[in-house]
Design a protein around this motif. Structure first.
Motif, PDB file in Angstrom:
ATOM      1  N   UNK A 177     -37.936  10.816  12.007  1.00  0.00           N
ATOM      2  CA  UNK A 177     -38.802  11.989  12.054  1.00  0.00           C
ATOM      3  C   UNK A 177     -39.884  11.841  13.121  1.00  0.00           C
ATOM      4  N   UNK A 178     -40.392  10.634  13.302  1.00  0.00           N
ATOM      5  CA  UNK A 178     -41.382  10.399  14.361  1.00  0.00           C
ATOM      6  C   UNK A 178     -40.770  10.649  15.732  1.00  0.00           C
ATOM      7  N   UNK A 179     -39.545  10.168  15.917  1.00  0.00           N
ATOM      8  CA  UNK A 179     -38.876  10.391  17.209  1.00  0.00           C
ATOM      9  C   UNK A 179     -38.647  11.880  17.457  1.00  0.00           C
ATOM     10  N   UNK A 180     -38.290  12.618  16.388  1.00  0.00           N
ATOM     11  CA  UNK A 180     -38.035  14.048  16.564  1.00  0.00           C
ATOM     12  C   UNK A 180     -39.313  14.800  16.925  1.00  0.00           C
ATOM     13  N   UNK A 181     -40.424  14.461  16.300  1.00  0.00           N
ATOM     14  CA  UNK A 181     -41.710  15.089  16.626  1.00  0.00           C
ATOM     15  C   UNK A 181     -42.108  14.757  18.064  1.00  0.00           C
ATOM     16  N   UNK A 182     -41.916  13.506  18.470  1.00  0.00           N
ATOM     17  CA  UNK A 182     -42.251  13.094  19.839  1.00  0.00           C
ATOM     18  C   UNK A 182     -41.455  13.899  20.862  1.00  0.00           C
ATOM     19  N   UNK A 183     -40.171  14.123  20.567  1.00  0.00           N
ATOM     20  CA  UNK A 183     -39.330  14.895  21.486  1.00  0.00           C
ATOM     21  C   UNK A 183     -39.740  16.365  21.546  1.00  0.00           C
ATOM     22  N   UNK A 184     -40.273  16.899  20.440  1.00  0.00           N
ATOM     23  CA  UNK A 184     -40.640  18.318  20.394  1.00  0.00           C
ATOM     24  C   UNK A 184     -41.962  18.607  21.105  1.00  0.00           C
ATOM     25  N   UNK A 185     -42.841  17.628  21.208  1.00  0.00           N
ATOM     26  CA  UNK A 185     -44.153  17.843  21.817  1.00  0.00           C
ATOM     27  C   UNK A 185     -44.065  17.810  23.340  1.00  0.00           C
ATOM     28  N   UNK A 186     -44.975  18.520  24.024  1.00  0.00           N
ATOM     29  CA  UNK A 186     -44.980  18.514  25.499  1.00  0.00           C
ATOM     30  C   UNK A 186     -45.199  17.098  26.027  1.00  0.00           C
ATOM     31  N   UNK A 187     -44.603  16.804  27.188  1.00  0.00           N
ATOM     32  CA  UNK A 187     -44.786  15.490  27.812  1.00  0.00           C
ATOM     33  C   UNK A 187     -46.223  15.358  28.300  1.00  0.00           C
ATOM     34  N   UNK A 188     -46.865  14.274  27.941  1.00  0.00           N
ATOM     35  CA  UNK A 188     -48.233  14.001  28.369  1.00  0.00           C
ATOM     36  C   UNK A 188     -48.478  12.507  28.225  1.00  0.00           C
ATOM     37  N   UNK A 189     -49.464  12.010  28.963  1.00  0.00           N
ATOM     38  CA  UNK A 189     -49.790  10.592  28.872  1.00  0.00           C
ATOM     39  C   UNK A 189     -50.301  10.265  27.480  1.00  0.00           C
ATOM     40  N   UNK A 190     -49.812   9.165  26.932  1.00  0.00           N
ATOM     41  CA  UNK A 190     -50.259   8.771  25.602  1.00  0.00           C
ATOM     42  C   UNK A 190     -51.553   7.974  25.699  1.00  0.00           C
ATOM     43  N   UNK A 191     -52.366   8.084  24.670  1.00  0.00           N
ATOM     44  CA  UNK A 191     -53.633   7.372  24.602  1.00  0.00           C
ATOM     45  C   UNK A 191     -53.445   6.061  23.841  1.00  0.00           C
ATOM     46  N   UNK A 192     -54.253   5.062  24.158  1.00  0.00           N
ATOM     47  CA  UNK A 192     -54.133   3.792  23.423  1.00  0.00           C
ATOM     48  C   UNK A 192     -54.505   3.957  21.951  1.00  0.00           C
ATOM     49  N   UNK A 193     -53.751   3.252  21.091  1.00  0.00           N
ATOM     50  CA  UNK A 193     -53.942   3.338  19.642  1.00  0.00           C
ATOM     51  C   UNK A 193     -54.467   2.003  19.124  1.00  0.00           C
ATOM     52  N   UNK A 194     -55.509   2.066  18.322  1.00  0.00           N
ATOM     53  CA  UNK A 194     -56.061   0.873  17.685  1.00  0.00           C
ATOM     54  C   UNK A 194     -55.734   0.895  16.191  1.00  0.00           C
ATOM     55  N   UNK A 195     -55.646  -0.295  15.609  1.00  0.00           N
ATOM     56  CA  UNK A 195     -55.411  -0.444  14.162  1.00  0.00           C
ATOM     57  C   UNK A 195     -54.176   0.331  13.706  1.00  0.00           C
ATOM     58  N   UNK A 196     -53.122   0.244  14.507  1.00  0.00           N
ATOM     59  CA  UNK A 196     -51.889   0.988  14.156  1.00  0.00           C
ATOM     60  C   UNK A 196     -51.250   0.376  12.919  1.00  0.00           C
ATOM     61  N   UNK A 197     -50.832   1.244  12.001  1.00  0.00           N
ATOM     62  CA  UNK A 197     -50.141   0.795  10.791  1.00  0.00           C
ATOM     63  C   UNK A 197     -48.971   1.727  10.502  1.00  0.00           C
TER      64      UNK A 197
END
Length: 819
Positions: free
Chosen positions: A554-574
């Protein structure tokens, strides 16, 4: 270690070393009633006794190897060089190191027991595991307690010095081994041809040859046969002697007895003048035995399923070139390439961390799951798993698929279940040689009073023709061929034992998302809960930056549906399996996941998406930014092509069930797909899935679990067979027993059914092997089968079994549409 005070020499009858079994030149080196050939063997015994390891001597008599030196510190000091260690060590995190040694002196069960008990000799050795067929020892040791030179010194001190070279020893030894075999065949062939030539006068004279010439040609035949006895047949003699020395009877013992009987009888007849002997048959026997061995080697090399298995090893990786990302097969990865490794993905080769926060889990390598923090510039070893946000690395060492294969078969992930086929064959092979010796002796005693020549002929023929090798080859070649067939259809198995377990399955459990559904074809739209129509561009960027690090379908599908843009750094990822993901981006807290994970209480009914398949059902993925619920992504799942046909085929022979972490919104549709008696459970946590499988196993069920690999890791490991279905093969899950490319999901019933077919092929092959040996023995005991013909038929039995199992496996695979 406490060294005991010397004991006065005593008169003992023992003439061989208690430790290694070599002759003792003196009886001065003793300890109690035990005599040793050197101080090294005595020291090893004292070391074992001090650590309560003397059971080593109970397994096999005189099992040890005499150590070359008592103090090897200086000789192995070069191993502490950092450059050399980088080439030899498979893994190191600064505290623990893992290395594989080739131990040429490993030769029996006592060796295995001692080498796997090294941790008792030195607490710095954490674990050790032997691969006896390869004569390899893989051990993990504490780098704080021991240096590499001390590890090797410990092995050398107990008589198991590793063969260390930075060259390709495997290829070198294989070439040397083949060259030696060719030389032995050449010697036997030369002797065979010339003995036949010298025997022509005897053949054509009708026995009326001059006694002087007859004696002369007989002596020449003996001289020509001696190199065959002393060189060409040494492998059979040494193997038989080593077996007897360690109180085991192997297949080379009856062959050696046959060779000696034929040579001894021939020498007696020639020297006594009773006849011309059988030197031509003797040389022909060795020539055809060695020729058959060479033919077997060539056949096995041509059908080597292990080599093909490694080449099929199915890991893909995301390579970064500039700003472009592409998924490539592991075989195309080169030193210097930049790669991206997301949460829960495997690092496929030794690499240096370039960008991102490494939170590395080495449990795939060491079995310990405590993550280790890594910073830019740190070296990360192959087999590591990233547990945080996406990291960028640069490959510094060539990919070793065979190394990753060994990791997949690591003891940590192994399911301790005995192979029924192998157990039956091991027991049969154990008593087969004793049975053959008994039959040969009975034939000899029966014919000896009637005809000495016929008795020798029958005795030798029985010993030569009966061979359990064909029996032993049945399982590995059938299952190995099946593995190769499955690999061609993108169904990858951990090892051949998985096929046997697959043939015994009676219950199949499916996960839903990513297993029954196709993530790439899912339709998606955002539903707001605060009156807005959609997320703002800034909020979409926050969402994309978070899901970028997740491998969930589901995460991959949402990523594919969103417009292409530079990703921001993520802290404390869980990422919490079965619930969702969270992290901090630019000081803002972002959460994405299930309703329970975000604490949502009320949700309106969803609308049907106009572009969605009418048969599709939906899942909801909620979004919260700074603890404020923004809405949810409505993802309309599209079920895999041919799913209904797959379930109908499986329902005829298996009990089916489905366990899903999603809500019950799709229950009605799934109930139409699954048989009425199937169990369908929703909102199941990973722990509940695991418990469901355990309960089935307590009922005596053999369970196959099919999931997406990530959320189902515990269930996949607990099940008797665990299959991870994957869209792009970029995420590798060691808990599973097999990987199935999603594009071949519709072949699942054929794969499972072919596991049962492989079982039938094995049983048929065992029957053919036993029938062959029975027919051969019936002719041999009558003395109507010459030793030369027996020598030709013996390797043919093994080759015929290999041809039968491999040919029939491929023929039936083609018939079932798997080839």
């Amino acid at each position: 270690m406490e060294i005991k005070s010397p004991v006065k020499p005593v008169a003992v009858e023992q003439s061989v070393c208690y430790h290694c079994g070599l002759p003792c030149s003196t009886s001065d080196i003793v300890l109690g009633d035990k005599v040793f050939c050197c101080q090294g063997c005595r020291m090893v015994y004292e070391l074992l006794e001090a650590n309560d390891l003397c059971r080593y001597y109970d397994l096999t008599q005189n099992p040890g190897n005499s150590p070359r030196e008592l103090n090897a510190t200086e000789r192995f000091a070069y191993l502490d060089d950092e450059h050399i260690q980088r080439q030899l060590i498979d893994f190191s995190d600064g505290q623990h190191a893992r290395i594989t040694f080739f131990i040429p002196s490993m030769h029996c069960s006592s060796c295995i027991w001692l080498l796997e008990s090294l941790h008792k000799l030195n607490s710095g050795i954490l674990s050790s595991r032997v691969n006896f067929l390869r004569k390899e020892l893989t051990l993990t040791y504490s780098q704080k307690a021991l240096s590499l030179s001390e590890v090797v010194g410990l092995l050398a001190s107990i008589g198991y010095e590793p063969q260390i070279s930075l060259e390709d020893l495997e290829k070198k030894s294989r070439k040397s081994s083949n060259r030696d075999l060719y030389l032995k065949i050449g010697v036997a062939g030369f002797a065979f041809g010339n003995i036949m030539l010298l025997s022509l006068p005897e053949y054509f004279s009708g026995g009326q040859i001059d006694p002087g010439f007859k004696q002369f040609f007989g002596i020449l035949n003996i001289l020509l046969a001696l190199p065959v006895l002393l060189y060409s047949s040494t492998e059979y003699f040494s193997s038989a002697w080593n077996g007897l020395k360690h109180r085991t009877i192997n297949i080379d013992l009856p062959i050696s007895l046959g060779i000696l009987a034929l040579f001894g009888r021939s020498v007696y007849e020639i020297l006594s003048g009773l006849g011309a002997g059988y030197m031509d048959s003797f040389a022909a026997l060795l020539f055809f035995l060695l020729l058959g061995k060479l033919f077997q080697k060539k056949t096995y090399d041509a059908l080597s399923f292990e080599r093909d298995y490694k080449s099929y090893f199915p890991i893909a990786i995301t390579r970064k070139t500039g700003n472009r990302e592409e998924t490539i097969p592991l075989s195309q990865l080169r030193v210097g390439d930049r790669i991206l490794v997301r949460h829960q993905e495997l690092v496929p080769a030794d690499a240096v961390l370039i960008r991102g926060d490494g939170w590395i889990d080495y449990s795939f390598v060491t079995g310990e799951s405590a993550p280790v923090a890594k910073q830019s510039g740190d070296l990360i070893y192959a087999g590591a798993r990233q547990m945080g946000s996406t990291i960028e690395l640069e490959v510094v060492k060539d990919v070793s698929q065979s190394y990753l294969t060994r990791l997949w078969n690591n003891e940590v992930f192994r399911k301790q279940r005995e192979s029924r086929f192998q157990s039956i064959i091991n027991v049969t092979a154990r008593y087969f040689t004793v049975f053959v010796l008994a039959i040969a002796s009975a034939a000899l005693l029966y014919w000896l009073p009637r005809d000495v020549g016929l008795a020798i002929n029958a005795f030798t023929a029985v010993l030569i023709i009966a061979c359990p090798c064909a029996l032993a080859l049945t399982v590995p070649f059938t299952l190995g061929s099946t593995m190769r067939i499955f690999g061609r259809k993108h169904f990858y198995l951990k090892n051949t034992h998985v096929i046997e377990m697959l043939s015994r399955v009676d219950t199949i459990i499916f996960d839903k998302t990513g297993t029954l559904t196709q993530a790439r074809r899912a339709a998606i739209q955002f539903v707001s809960l605060n009156g807005k129509e959609a997320l703002s561009p800034e909020e979409e960027r926050l969402v994309r930056s978070l899901v970028y690090h997740s491998t969930h379908p589901l995460s991959r599908r949402i990523r594919q549906a969103l417009p292409r843009m530079d990703v921001l750094p993520v802290e404390d990822y869980q990422e919490i399996p079965g619930k969702g993901i969270r992290g901090r981006i630019g000081g803002r807290e972002v959460q994405i996941g299930s309703r329970k994970f975000l604490g949502v209480t009320t949700v309106p009914d969803g609308d049907v998406h106009p572009s969605a398949n009418p048969q599709a059902e939906s899942s909801r993925v909620f979004v919260a930014i700074d603890r404020q619920i923004k809405g949810y992504y409505q993802v309309w799942n599209v079920y895999r092509d041919g799913l209904q046909a797959v379930l109908q085929q499986l329902a005829r022979h298996y009990r089916l069930a489905m366990l899903s972490g999603d809500h019950e919104g799709e229950k009605a549709h799934l109930r139409r797909l699954f048989p009425e008696e199937s169990t369908l459970l929703f909102q199941q946590s990973p722990h509940q899935k695991l418990a469901f499988i355990q309960n089935l196993q307590k009922e005596g069920r053999v369970v196959l679990m099919i999931g997406d690999g990530l959320n189902d890791a515990g269930a996949l490991k607990q099940s008797d067979v665990g299959i991870a279905v994957t869209e792009d093969l970029s995420a590798f899950f060691p808990a599973c027993d097999a990987l199935l490319d999603a594009g071949h999901f519709k072949l699942l019933p054929q794969f499972i059914r072919f596991g049962k077919i492989s079982k039938r092929i094995i049983l048929a092959s065992i029957g053919i092997s036993l029938m062959y040996n029975g027919i051969g023995l019936s002719f041999a005991v009558q003395g109507t089968l010459s030793p030369v013909i027996s020598a030709i038929l013996m390797p043919l039995s093994s080759i015929s079994v290999v041809a039968f199992t491999t040919g029939l496996t491929h023929l039936l695979a083609r018939k079932k549409g798997l080839w």
